[in-house]
Motif scaffolding. Sequence first.
Motif, PDB file in Angstrom:
ATOM      1  N   PRO A  13      47.662  35.168  36.660  1.00 35.17           N
ATOM      2  CA  PRO A  13      48.826  35.658  37.337  1.00 35.17           C
ATOM      3  C   PRO A  13      49.172  37.075  37.649  1.00 35.17           C
ATOM      4  CG  PRO A  13      49.392  34.035  35.681  1.00 35.17           C
ATOM      5  CD  PRO A  13      48.074  34.345  35.462  1.00 35.17           C
ATOM      6  N   HIS A  14      48.896  37.823  36.595  1.00 35.89           N
ATOM      7  CA  HIS A  14      48.743  39.541  36.712  1.00 35.89           C
ATOM      8  C   HIS A  14      48.061  39.943  37.990  1.00 35.89           C
ATOM      9  CE1 HIS A  14      49.702  43.492  35.980  1.00 35.89           C
ATOM     10  NE2 HIS A  14      48.416  43.505  35.779  1.00 35.89           N
ATOM     11  N   HIS A  15      46.871  39.489  38.103  1.00 36.51           N
ATOM     12  CA  HIS A  15      45.561  39.815  39.085  1.00 36.51           C
ATOM     13  C   HIS A  15      46.247  39.265  40.296  1.00 36.51           C
ATOM     14  CE1 HIS A  15      42.296  40.769  36.264  1.00 36.51           C
ATOM     15  NE2 HIS A  15      43.196  41.376  35.752  1.00 36.51           N
ATOM     16  N   GLU A  16      46.433  38.086  40.642  1.00 35.60           N
ATOM     17  CA  GLU A  16      47.195  37.491  41.728  1.00 35.60           C
ATOM     18  C   GLU A  16      48.129  38.451  42.401  1.00 35.60           C
ATOM     19  OE1 GLU A  16      48.663  33.390  41.606  1.00 35.60           O
ATOM     20  OE2 GLU A  16      46.825  32.544  41.170  1.00 35.60           O
ATOM     21  N   ILE A  17      48.886  38.817  41.503  1.00 33.50           N
ATOM     22  CA  ILE A  17      50.323  39.715  42.191  1.00 33.50           C
ATOM     23  C   ILE A  17      49.481  40.825  42.560  1.00 33.50           C
ATOM     24  CG2 ILE A  17      52.268  41.130  41.330  1.00 33.50           C
ATOM     25  CD1 ILE A  17      52.888  38.544  39.840  1.00 33.50           C
ATOM     26  N   GLN A  18      48.638  41.532  41.897  1.00 35.63           N
ATOM     27  CA  GLN A  18      48.047  42.682  42.556  1.00 35.63           C
ATOM     28  C   GLN A  18      47.261  42.619  43.603  1.00 35.63           C
ATOM     29  OE1 GLN A  18      49.279  45.607  40.997  1.00 35.63           O
ATOM     30  NE2 GLN A  18      50.150  44.287  39.248  1.00 35.63           N
ATOM     31  N   VAL A  19      46.413  41.501  43.492  1.00 35.90           N
ATOM     32  CA  VAL A  19      45.688  41.502  44.791  1.00 35.90           C
ATOM     33  C   VAL A  19      46.642  41.162  45.897  1.00 35.90           C
ATOM     34  CG1 VAL A  19      44.254  39.743  46.101  1.00 35.90           C
ATOM     35  CG2 VAL A  19      43.537  40.458  43.663  1.00 35.90           C
ATOM     36  N   ILE A  20      47.647  40.260  45.787  1.00 38.46           N
ATOM     37  CA  ILE A  20      48.812  40.113  46.846  1.00 38.46           C
ATOM     38  C   ILE A  20      49.400  41.465  47.353  1.00 38.46           C
ATOM     39  CG2 ILE A  20      50.970  39.027  47.564  1.00 38.46           C
ATOM     40  CD1 ILE A  20      49.837  36.595  45.849  1.00 38.46           C
ATOM     41  N   ARG A  21      49.574  42.274  46.671  1.00 35.18           N
ATOM     42  CA  ARG A  21      50.293  43.525  46.960  1.00 35.18           C
ATOM     43  C   ARG A  21      49.548  44.442  47.438  1.00 35.18           C
ATOM     44  NH1 ARG A  21      54.935  41.355  46.794  1.00 35.18           N
ATOM     45  NH2 ARG A  21      56.184  41.391  44.800  1.00 35.18           N
ATOM     46  N   VAL A  22      47.941  44.614  47.189  1.00 33.81           N
ATOM     47  CA  VAL A  22      47.231  45.301  47.944  1.00 33.81           C
ATOM     48  C   VAL A  22      47.038  44.823  49.352  1.00 33.81           C
ATOM     49  CG1 VAL A  22      44.763  46.204  48.089  1.00 33.81           C
ATOM     50  CG2 VAL A  22      45.773  46.218  46.077  1.00 33.81           C
ATOM     51  N   VAL A  23      46.829  43.706  49.347  1.00 33.51           N
ATOM     52  CA  VAL A  23      46.828  42.851  50.676  1.00 33.51           C
ATOM     53  C   VAL A  23      47.838  42.978  51.730  1.00 33.51           C
ATOM     54  CG1 VAL A  23      46.412  40.810  52.333  1.00 33.51           C
ATOM     55  CG2 VAL A  23      44.740  41.270  50.274  1.00 33.51           C
ATOM     56  N   GLN A  24      49.150  42.706  51.010  1.00 36.57           N
ATOM     57  CA  GLN A  24      50.505  43.102  51.731  1.00 36.57           C
ATOM     58  C   GLN A  24      50.603  44.788  52.001  1.00 36.57           C
ATOM     59  OE1 GLN A  24      53.856  42.875  49.143  1.00 36.57           O
ATOM     60  NE2 GLN A  24      54.813  41.452  50.661  1.00 36.57           N
ATOM     61  N   GLU A  25      50.162  45.508  51.278  1.00 36.25           N
ATOM     62  CA  GLU A  25      50.428  46.923  51.735  1.00 36.25           C
ATOM     63  C   GLU A  25      49.336  47.104  52.877  1.00 36.25           C
ATOM     64  OE1 GLU A  25      51.834  50.637  52.206  1.00 36.25           O
ATOM     65  OE2 GLU A  25      52.489  49.085  50.899  1.00 36.25           O
ATOM     66  N   ALA A  26      48.220  46.548  53.000  1.00 36.99           N
ATOM     67  CA  ALA A  26      47.226  46.818  53.980  1.00 36.99           C
ATOM     68  C   ALA A  26      47.688  46.316  55.406  1.00 36.99           C
ATOM     69  CB  ALA A  26      45.766  46.226  53.590  1.00 36.99           C
ATOM     70  N   LEU A  27      48.474  45.128  55.140  1.00 40.32           N
ATOM     71  CA  LEU A  27      49.004  44.448  56.397  1.00 40.32           C
ATOM     72  C   LEU A  27      50.146  45.353  56.750  1.00 40.32           C
ATOM     73  CD1 LEU A  27      48.595  40.878  55.711  1.00 40.32           C
ATOM     74  CD2 LEU A  27      47.267  42.019  57.436  1.00 40.32           C
ATOM     75  N   THR A  28      50.976  45.674  55.761  1.00 37.27           N
ATOM     76  CA  THR A  28      52.151  46.707  56.380  1.00 37.27           C
ATOM     77  C   THR A  28      51.661  47.846  57.084  1.00 37.27           C
ATOM     78  OG1 THR A  28      53.414  45.864  54.557  1.00 37.27           O
ATOM     79  CG2 THR A  28      54.181  48.106  55.367  1.00 37.27           C
TER      80      THR A  28
END
Length: 110
Positions: free
Chosen positions: A5-20
């Motif tokens: 779960p901790h890694h999932e969140i970090q990956v999602i946040r990196v991809v989210q920031e890239a898309l932002t």
Amino acid sequence: MDLPPHHEIQVIRVVQEALTNVRKHSGARSARVRIESEPGSVLFVVEDDGRGFDAADLTEERYGLATMTERTQLLDGWLTIDSSPGHGTRIVLGVPAGRGVHAVSTPVQA
């Protein structure tokens, strides 16, 4: 993909920031996100056809990119940024395979 779960969140946040960043800064008509598997790692790739920027000139003022780098370090991963003015941007987040990280291929129907 099976991530702790901790890694999932970090990956999602990196991809989210890239898309932002694509939405706010690139002027892109399109962006694409891919998940790829290679021996020993899983790659998360975000590409756009926007205006790009000088990737060699990453200053401390680029808060989003700095946050992406910090999150990548928490994953024991790596981040590459390939961009140049007029040629779009490609960001690759690499995460070591194992320790619960696996890419799962799922067929997609058109």
